[in-house]
Design an enzyme around this catalytic site. Structure first.
Site, PDB file in Angstrom:
ATOM      1  N   SER A 170      55.035  67.821  54.631  1.00 16.83           N
ATOM      2  CA  SER A 170      55.677  69.363  54.890  1.00 16.83           C
ATOM      3  C   SER A 170      54.119  69.892  54.987  1.00 16.83           C
ATOM      4  CB  SER A 170      56.257  69.546  53.632  1.00 16.83           C
ATOM      5  OG  SER A 170      56.233  70.925  53.426  1.00 16.83           O
ATOM      6  N   TYR A 183      56.956  70.476  44.528  1.00 14.62           N
ATOM      7  CA  TYR A 183      57.220  69.955  45.830  1.00 14.62           C
ATOM      8  C   TYR A 183      56.064  69.688  46.594  1.00 14.62           C
ATOM      9  CZ  TYR A 183      59.718  69.765  50.382  1.00 14.62           C
ATOM     10  OH  TYR A 183      60.113  69.488  51.871  1.00 14.62           O
TER      11      TYR A 183
HETATM   12  P1  NAD Z   1      68.508  67.614  53.674  1.00 20.29           P
HETATM   13  O1  NAD Z   1      68.672  67.691  52.315  1.00 20.29           O
HETATM   14  O2  NAD Z   1      69.415  68.013  54.844  1.00 20.29           O
HETATM   15  O3  NAD Z   1      68.234  66.220  53.840  1.00 20.29           O
HETATM   16  C1  NAD Z   1      68.222  65.098  52.810  1.00 20.29           C
HETATM   17  C2  NAD Z   1      68.885  64.031  52.832  1.00 20.29           C
HETATM   18  O4  NAD Z   1      68.348  62.881  51.851  1.00 20.29           O
HETATM   19  C3  NAD Z   1      70.341  64.339  52.510  1.00 20.29           C
HETATM   20  O5  NAD Z   1      71.247  63.593  53.350  1.00 20.29           O
HETATM   21  C4  NAD Z   1      70.532  63.677  50.956  1.00 20.29           C
HETATM   22  O6  NAD Z   1      71.738  63.147  50.661  1.00 20.29           O
HETATM   23  C5  NAD Z   1      69.483  62.624  50.813  1.00 20.29           C
HETATM   24  N1  NAD Z   1      69.147  62.234  49.561  1.00 20.29           N
HETATM   25  C6  NAD Z   1      68.812  62.874  48.686  1.00 20.29           C
HETATM   26  N2  NAD Z   1      68.345  62.173  47.724  1.00 20.29           N
HETATM   27  C7  NAD Z   1      68.537  60.739  48.049  1.00 20.29           C
HETATM   28  C8  NAD Z   1      68.399  59.646  47.329  1.00 20.29           C
HETATM   29  N3  NAD Z   1      67.673  59.615  46.040  1.00 20.29           N
HETATM   30  N4  NAD Z   1      68.465  58.547  48.011  1.00 20.29           N
HETATM   31  C9  NAD Z   1      68.867  58.550  49.238  1.00 20.29           C
HETATM   32  N5  NAD Z   1      69.170  59.717  49.954  1.00 20.29           N
HETATM   33  C10 NAD Z   1      68.682  61.039  49.544  1.00 20.29           C
HETATM   34  O7  NAD Z   1      67.155  68.078  53.872  1.00 20.29           O
HETATM   35  P2  NAD Z   1      66.211  68.234  55.077  1.00 20.29           P
HETATM   36  O8  NAD Z   1      65.653  69.676  55.114  1.00 20.29           O
HETATM   37  O9  NAD Z   1      66.801  67.738  56.465  1.00 20.29           O
HETATM   38  O10 NAD Z   1      64.984  67.519  54.974  1.00 20.29           O
HETATM   39  C11 NAD Z   1      64.726  66.069  55.181  1.00 20.29           C
HETATM   40  C12 NAD Z   1      63.053  65.804  54.942  1.00 20.29           C
HETATM   41  O11 NAD Z   1      62.119  66.903  55.612  1.00 20.29           O
HETATM   42  C13 NAD Z   1      62.875  65.803  53.273  1.00 20.29           C
HETATM   43  O12 NAD Z   1      61.825  64.964  53.069  1.00 20.29           O
HETATM   44  C14 NAD Z   1      62.207  67.299  53.362  1.00 20.29           C
HETATM   45  O13 NAD Z   1      61.380  67.278  52.061  1.00 20.29           O
HETATM   46  C15 NAD Z   1      61.511  67.336  54.491  1.00 20.29           C
HETATM   47  N6  NAD Z   1      61.157  68.828  55.015  1.00 20.29           N
HETATM   48  C16 NAD Z   1      62.132  69.859  55.198  1.00 20.29           C
HETATM   49  C17 NAD Z   1      61.757  71.171  55.491  1.00 20.29           C
HETATM   50  C18 NAD Z   1      62.751  72.066  55.867  1.00 20.29           C
HETATM   51  O14 NAD Z   1      62.127  73.095  56.295  1.00 20.29           O
HETATM   52  N7  NAD Z   1      63.926  71.741  55.873  1.00 20.29           N
HETATM   53  C19 NAD Z   1      60.548  71.276  55.633  1.00 20.29           C
HETATM   54  C20 NAD Z   1      59.429  70.272  55.472  1.00 20.29           C
HETATM   55  C21 NAD Z   1      59.706  68.934  55.181  1.00 20.29           C
END
Ligand code: NAD
Length: 277
Positions: free
Chosen positions: A157, A170
């Site tokens: 991130s 985080y």
């Molecule tokens: P999201 O919450 O839509 O997706 C996360 C998925 O992980 C969900 O489907 C959830 O069910 C699953 N999950 C959670 N805990 C779990 C576990 N213990 N075992 C298996 N599955 C599990 O989030 P997102 O925004 O699509 O983020 C995806 C990745 O990108 C994450 O690593 C997040 O930290 C990273 N990220 C997101 C952003 C943003 O702006 N959304 C920015 C930078 C990084």
């Protein structure tokens, strides 16, 4: 390189991609894109109903995928999931470690100072992002070692480069994911095979369920002061769309990047390049 080979760079036919958090907003889009490019996709997620939705979307366009329950914090459950993937597709070419996220219990606000954040909040966020990347890598990485090839893509991130306010756990956990990405890239290339690569992408600000109400107002949909500050610091002047990640993801998962390992690639509309002046 023969002309023909250029066309094959983004050919994923017959490859198997395993995506943890594959039912989520960002990784669900990646799952769909990889299936569109011909890969067999294993959607590994803790939420079966969300995973079913991604699976149905892929199947509706004749893509090949399976949805498998996983908890990225339980090694025995990951091992069972790996058995299912291998039974269905026979190999693992790509692992995307997408499961991750923040928690309100690890976020400071006027009612909850850093000094009062509960230990469980820190533990949850730190485990989910770091250990939740390491454990699936141990399980699926072993398969890649036997195959002597494979690609691992971690999701770091923006806050790994410079921490963001309010989300200390985080920020620290994603910094650890970036560090682990570099460590593992060197380790597997030196100890096992130079054709096993490990990289990460560092998304900037994408409006998803995880952060929607930190960035926009629940009632009005207008930007919160934090959302406005972010856009003011993003030269491209907008939040990212999940599709914005796909080009970089396909590049890092394909032979087009075969001499690239150990990088953390920002996809942030210029946020990390801008000093604010
Ligand atoms: P999201 O919450 O839509 O997706 C996360 C998925 O992980 C969900 O489907 C959830 O069910 C699953 N999950 C959670 N805990 C779990 C576990 N213990 N075992 C298996 N599955 C599990 O989030 P997102 O925004 O699509 O983020 C995806 C990745 O990108 C994450 O690593 C997040 O930290 C990273 N990220 C997101 C952003 C943003 O702006 N959304 C920015 C930078 C990084």
């Amino acid at each position: 390189m023969e002309k023909k080979a250029y066309h094959q760079m983004y050919d994923f036919i017959g490859k198997t991609a395993v995506i943890t958090g594959g039912a989520g907003v960002l990784c669900g889009e990646m799952a769909y894109a990889l299936a569109e490019c011909g890969a067999n996709v294993a959607i590994l997620d803790k939420d079966p109903s969300l995973a079913k939705r991604v699976l149905e979307r892929i199947e509706s366009t004749k893509g090949k995928a399976i949805a498998v329950y996983v908890d990225v914090l339980k090694r025995d459950v990951i091992e069972k999931a790996a058995d299912e993937v291998l039974k269905a597709f026979g190999r693992v070419d790509i692992l995307i470690n997408g499961a991750g996220g923040n928690s309100p219990k690890a976020t400071t606000n006027p009612e909850q100072s850093f000094f009062d954040l509960p230990e469980e909040g820190f533990r949850f966020v730190s485990d989910l992002n770091l250990l939740g990347t390491i454990l699936p890598t141990q399980v699926f990485g072993k398969v890649m070692v036997q195959q002597k090839e494979g690609v691992i893509l971690n999701i770091s991130s923006m806050n790994a480069f410079r921490p963001l306010t309010r989300i200390p756990a985080y920020s620290a956990a994603k910094a650890a994911v970036s560090n682990f990405t570099q460590w593992l890239a060197v380790h597997v290339a030196q100890e096992y095979s130079p054709t096993i690569r490990v990289n990460a992408i560092a998304p900037g600000f994408f409006l998803t369920e995880q952060n929607r109400f930190l960035l926009t107002d629940k009632e009005t949909g207008q930007l919160t002061p934090r959302g406005k500050k972010i856009l003011d610091h993003t030269p491209m002047g907008r939040f990212g769309d999940p599709e914005d990640l796909l080009g970089a993801m396909l590049w890092l998962c394909s032979p087009a990047s075969k001499f690239v390992t150990g990088i953390v690639l920002p996809i942030d509309g210029g946020f990390s390049a801008y000093s604010g002046v």
